[in-house]
Write a protein that holds these residues in place. Structure first.
Motif, PDB file in Angstrom:
ATOM      1  N   ARG A  73      44.711  40.651 -15.567  1.00 44.59           N
ATOM      2  CA  ARG A  73      45.501  40.805 -14.337  1.00 44.59           C
ATOM      3  C   ARG A  73      45.040  42.074 -13.620  1.00 44.59           C
ATOM      4  O   ARG A  73      45.674  43.125 -13.697  1.00 44.59           O
ATOM      5  CB  ARG A  73      46.992  40.840 -14.677  1.00 44.59           C
ATOM      6  N   ILE A  74      43.913  41.937 -12.916  1.00 45.24           N
ATOM      7  CA  ILE A  74      43.245  43.096 -12.322  1.00 45.24           C
ATOM      8  C   ILE A  74      44.121  43.789 -11.285  1.00 45.24           C
ATOM      9  O   ILE A  74      44.186  45.026 -11.232  1.00 45.24           O
ATOM     10  CB  ILE A  74      41.902  42.676 -11.688  1.00 45.24           C
ATOM     11  N   TRP A  75      44.810  43.000 -10.434  1.00 47.48           N
ATOM     12  CA  TRP A  75      45.617  43.613  -9.386  1.00 47.48           C
ATOM     13  C   TRP A  75      46.750  44.443  -9.997  1.00 47.48           C
ATOM     14  O   TRP A  75      47.037  45.557  -9.531  1.00 47.48           O
ATOM     15  CB  TRP A  75      46.167  42.535  -8.460  1.00 47.48           C
ATOM     16  N   SER A  76      47.390  43.939 -11.029  1.00 46.54           N
ATOM     17  CA  SER A  76      48.446  44.694 -11.705  1.00 46.54           C
ATOM     18  C   SER A  76      47.883  45.972 -12.322  1.00 46.54           C
ATOM     19  O   SER A  76      48.519  47.038 -12.265  1.00 46.54           O
ATOM     20  CB  SER A  76      49.106  43.837 -12.790  1.00 46.54           C
ATOM     21  N   PHE A  77      46.684  45.865 -12.886  1.00 46.67           N
ATOM     22  CA  PHE A  77      46.047  47.043 -13.485  1.00 46.67           C
ATOM     23  C   PHE A  77      45.782  48.108 -12.423  1.00 46.67           C
ATOM     24  O   PHE A  77      46.045  49.293 -12.635  1.00 46.67           O
ATOM     25  CB  PHE A  77      44.732  46.631 -14.147  1.00 46.67           C
ATOM     26  N   VAL A  78      45.261  47.687 -11.260  1.00 42.81           N
ATOM     27  CA  VAL A  78      44.953  48.630 -10.182  1.00 42.81           C
ATOM     28  C   VAL A  78      46.220  49.301  -9.675  1.00 42.81           C
ATOM     29  O   VAL A  78      46.252  50.522  -9.444  1.00 42.81           O
ATOM     30  CB  VAL A  78      44.214  47.913  -9.032  1.00 42.81           C
ATOM     31  N   LYS A  79      47.296  48.529  -9.507  1.00 34.75           N
ATOM     32  CA  LYS A  79      48.554  49.111  -9.031  1.00 34.75           C
ATOM     33  C   LYS A  79      49.077  50.166 -10.007  1.00 34.75           C
ATOM     34  O   LYS A  79      49.526  51.240  -9.596  1.00 34.75           O
ATOM     35  CB  LYS A  79      49.594  48.001  -8.841  1.00 34.75           C
ATOM     36  N   GLU A  80      49.011  49.850 -11.279  1.00 34.96           N
ATOM     37  CA  GLU A  80      49.479  50.812 -12.281  1.00 34.96           C
ATOM     38  C   GLU A  80      48.616  52.073 -12.271  1.00 34.96           C
ATOM     39  O   GLU A  80      49.123  53.194 -12.421  1.00 34.96           O
ATOM     40  CB  GLU A  80      49.453  50.169 -13.678  1.00 34.96           C
ATOM     41  N   TRP A  81      47.316  51.891 -12.100  1.00 33.74           N
ATOM     42  CA  TRP A  81      46.410  53.036 -12.116  1.00 33.74           C
ATOM     43  C   TRP A  81      46.630  53.935 -10.892  1.00 33.74           C
ATOM     44  O   TRP A  81      46.642  55.161 -11.009  1.00 33.74           O
ATOM     45  CB  TRP A  81      44.966  52.554 -12.170  1.00 33.74           C
ATOM     46  N   VAL A  82      46.815  53.327  -9.716  1.00 31.82           N
ATOM     47  CA  VAL A  82      47.065  54.102  -8.499  1.00 31.82           C
ATOM     48  C   VAL A  82      48.386  54.856  -8.618  1.00 31.82           C
ATOM     49  O   VAL A  82      48.495  56.023  -8.202  1.00 31.82           O
ATOM     50  CB  VAL A  82      47.064  53.180  -7.263  1.00 31.82           C
ATOM     51  N   THR A  83      49.395  54.214  -9.199  1.00 33.84           N
ATOM     52  CA  THR A  83      50.683  54.876  -9.407  1.00 33.84           C
ATOM     53  C   THR A  83      50.528  56.087 -10.316  1.00 33.84           C
ATOM     54  O   THR A  83      51.114  57.150 -10.066  1.00 33.84           O
ATOM     55  CB  THR A  83      51.690  53.889 -10.022  1.00 33.84           C
TER      56      THR A  83
END
Length: 210
Positions: A73-83
């Protein structure tokens, strides 16, 4: 708050040993749950530091990132990383306001580095507070602290794991360690134990200076 810190009169006639507190998140963070541990250690002549509650939130977020990556789930991973990046940036801005006002304020490692440090004593696949406690204990060693206190609820399994691992930690780093099980009641002998522990930490500090 910085102005209040600068106005406050601190007793600096004698160096104070640095004590790092680790353990179960709620007990170490709630003064009533740990019988005002920080205040009592300071009254014994120590300078105390403990990780903030935010550490646990960061650990949960890091676990979500890992699961999202494993599941693709790449988009979820990116959101968590940006947060995470945003939180670290905000933390850096707040810490900058107090730079110079607090005599000993080492920058805490990111939670991923804490887990890496703790993996020297415990497999990261064992989820929960135990690996955070061991990682922070090692971080405190790297910052030159003079003693470690582990606090946990009475009968807590992660706390028991950390207490066991701290025996090896004590031998590896020759550092005073105190283990406290909190059951909501203040034991008559606890004050004596704290005084003896701070005395050991002070002797460790003096021996290191010599």
């Amino acid at each position: 708050l910085r102005q209040r810190l600068e106005r406050g009169a601190a007793e600096r006639s004698e160096p104070r040993p640095l004590i790092g507190v680790v353990g179960e998140i709620y007990v170490r963070s709630n003064a009533f749950a740990n019988n005002f541990l920080t205040r009592r250690l300071e009254q014994c002549g120590a300078q105390v530091m403990l990780p903030p509650f935010q550490e646990w939130l960061n650990y949960i977020a890091a676990d979500r990132r890992e699961i999202a990556w494993q599941q693709g789930r790449i988009w979820s991973f990116v959101k968590e990383w940006v947060t995470e990046l945003g939180a670290r940036w905000t933390e850096s801005r707040v810490a900058k306001c107090f730079r110079g006002a607090v005599r000993h304020m080492p920058r805490e490692q990111a939670v991923g580095e804490v887990v890496r440090l703790g993996s020297e004593y415990l497999d990261p696949n064992v989820k929960g507070e135990a690996i955070l406690s061991m990682g922070r204990a090692l971080e405190y060693v790297h910052h030159g602290f003079h003693g470690i206190v582990n606090v946990a609820p009475f009968g807590c399994m992660p706390g028991a794991i950390v207490n066991s691992l701290l025996e090896r930690f004590r031998r590896d780093h020759h550092l005073p360690v105190l283990k406290l099980d909190c059951d909501g009641l203040q034991q008559a002998s606890e004050g004596t134990a704290l005084e003896a522990f701070v005395h050991q930490a002070r002797e460790h500090m003096r021996g290191r200076k010599r």
